[in-house]
Structure formats: C-alpha cells, structure tokens
Design a protein around this motif. Structure first.
Motif, PDB file in Angstrom:
ATOM      1  N   ASP A  70     -25.705 -37.413   3.157  1.00  0.00           N
ATOM      2  CA  ASP A  70     -25.197 -38.034   1.939  1.00  0.00           C
ATOM      3  C   ASP A  70     -23.928 -38.839   2.229  1.00  0.00           C
ATOM      4  O   ASP A  70     -23.766 -39.955   1.743  1.00  0.00           O
ATOM      5  N   GLN A  86     -25.115 -41.991   4.477  1.00  0.00           N
ATOM      6  CA  GLN A  86     -26.092 -42.867   3.823  1.00  0.00           C
ATOM      7  C   GLN A  86     -25.578 -43.386   2.476  1.00  0.00           C
ATOM      8  O   GLN A  86     -25.570 -44.592   2.249  1.00  0.00           O
ATOM      9  N   ASN A  87     -25.166 -42.504   1.611  1.00  0.00           N
ATOM     10  CA  ASN A  87     -24.768 -42.912   0.262  1.00  0.00           C
ATOM     11  C   ASN A  87     -23.287 -43.237   0.167  1.00  0.00           C
ATOM     12  O   ASN A  87     -22.900 -44.160  -0.542  1.00  0.00           O
ATOM     13  N   GLY A 108     -22.811 -46.065   3.163  1.00  0.00           N
ATOM     14  CA  GLY A 108     -23.830 -47.106   3.099  1.00  0.00           C
ATOM     15  C   GLY A 108     -24.509 -47.421   4.414  1.00  0.00           C
ATOM     16  O   GLY A 108     -25.065 -48.507   4.585  1.00  0.00           O
ATOM     17  N   ALA A 164     -16.226 -41.303  -0.496  1.00  0.00           N
ATOM     18  CA  ALA A 164     -17.397 -40.541  -0.038  1.00  0.00           C
ATOM     19  C   ALA A 164     -17.039 -39.108   0.354  1.00  0.00           C
ATOM     20  O   ALA A 164     -17.926 -38.322   0.658  1.00  0.00           O
TER      21      ALA A 164
END
Length: 138
Positions: free
Chosen positions: A20, A23-24, A27, A93
């Motif tokens: 997470d 990736q999230n 990015g 993040a």
C-alpha cells in the motif's frame, strides 16, 4: 561484467502495508498481483518486496538483525521543488522524515525519509548530475 543493479528487494514486516505504501502512497507502478511478493517497475530497475523472514531464510542470514542497515536508496529528481513534493507524498503515505529537505554541502538539495519498515530513502536534486531517462549516455 557489466555493472548494474537490476532489482532491489526489501524485506518487509507487513506485505499489505508495504504494498500500500509503495503502490498507493508513492504511486510506484506495480507488476502483478498477490501478497507473497510484489514487484514495482522503476524505469530501468525493479523494486521487490518480500516478507523479511522469508528473505532472510532465502539468503541464509539471521532475520532478527536490527539497527541501522548502513545503506539508503536514492530517488533523484529534477528540482528542489520536486524534492519537497516527493518528501510530502511520502509523509502523506506514512513515511517518517529523518532529515527535512535542505541545501547540501555539495551544491544540491536533499532530504531523507524512512518507509514503514525503516528503509531509508534519500530524495535529492543534484544540479551537477541528474539521472533520468532523457539523460542516457550517448
């Protein structure tokens, strides 16, 4: 031998959280699915995430080692503003900043953060040496 680093694999404590984050949160473009291992395309090399215990077992080393690992990963960007932007994205993040972005003694600009597993990342702008796809040696 032609020297290159094709993949950096990080041993992580929680695969879902690490996936997470990269990736999230940051990015990074992921290749494939699942949570046993994760791969991210870094434009010329790859970042792999693998459970810390499994990585230690594969390398036949002690997974309980702790402390400073004596290395950092670096992400070079094209400007001081981009350094600030990437550091802020990492904070959003869930990263922990260890060195706020600032001018360096070598004429650049950089800051550091730790990912959720404590891996150090430097985000830097080096006006003397930019590494980017458009700057491939001729």
């Amino acid at each position: 031998m032609k020297p290159r680093i094709s993949m950096i694999t990080l041993g992580v404590a929680n695969m879902a959280k690490a996936i997470d984050f990269y990736q999230n949160g940051l990015g990074f473009p992921r290749h494939g699915e699942g949570e046993q291992v994760a791969f991210f395309n870094l434009n010329g090399s790859w970042l792999g995430l693998y459970p810390k215990d499994a990585l230690a077992e594969d390398a036949m080393v002690d997974s309980n080692a702790s402390g400073f690992n004596a290395f950092s990963l670096a992400h070079n960007v094209g400007s001081e503003a981009e350094v600030e932007q990437v550091i802020q994205q990492a904070i959003n993040a869930g990263a922990t900043v260890t060195k706020t972005p600032r001018p360096t003694d070598w004429g650049g600009y950089s800051g550091y953060f730790k990912d959720p597993d404590g891996h150090l990342w430097e985000v830097a702008h080096n006006p003397h040496f930019w590494i980017g796809p458009e700057d491939t040696p001729k």
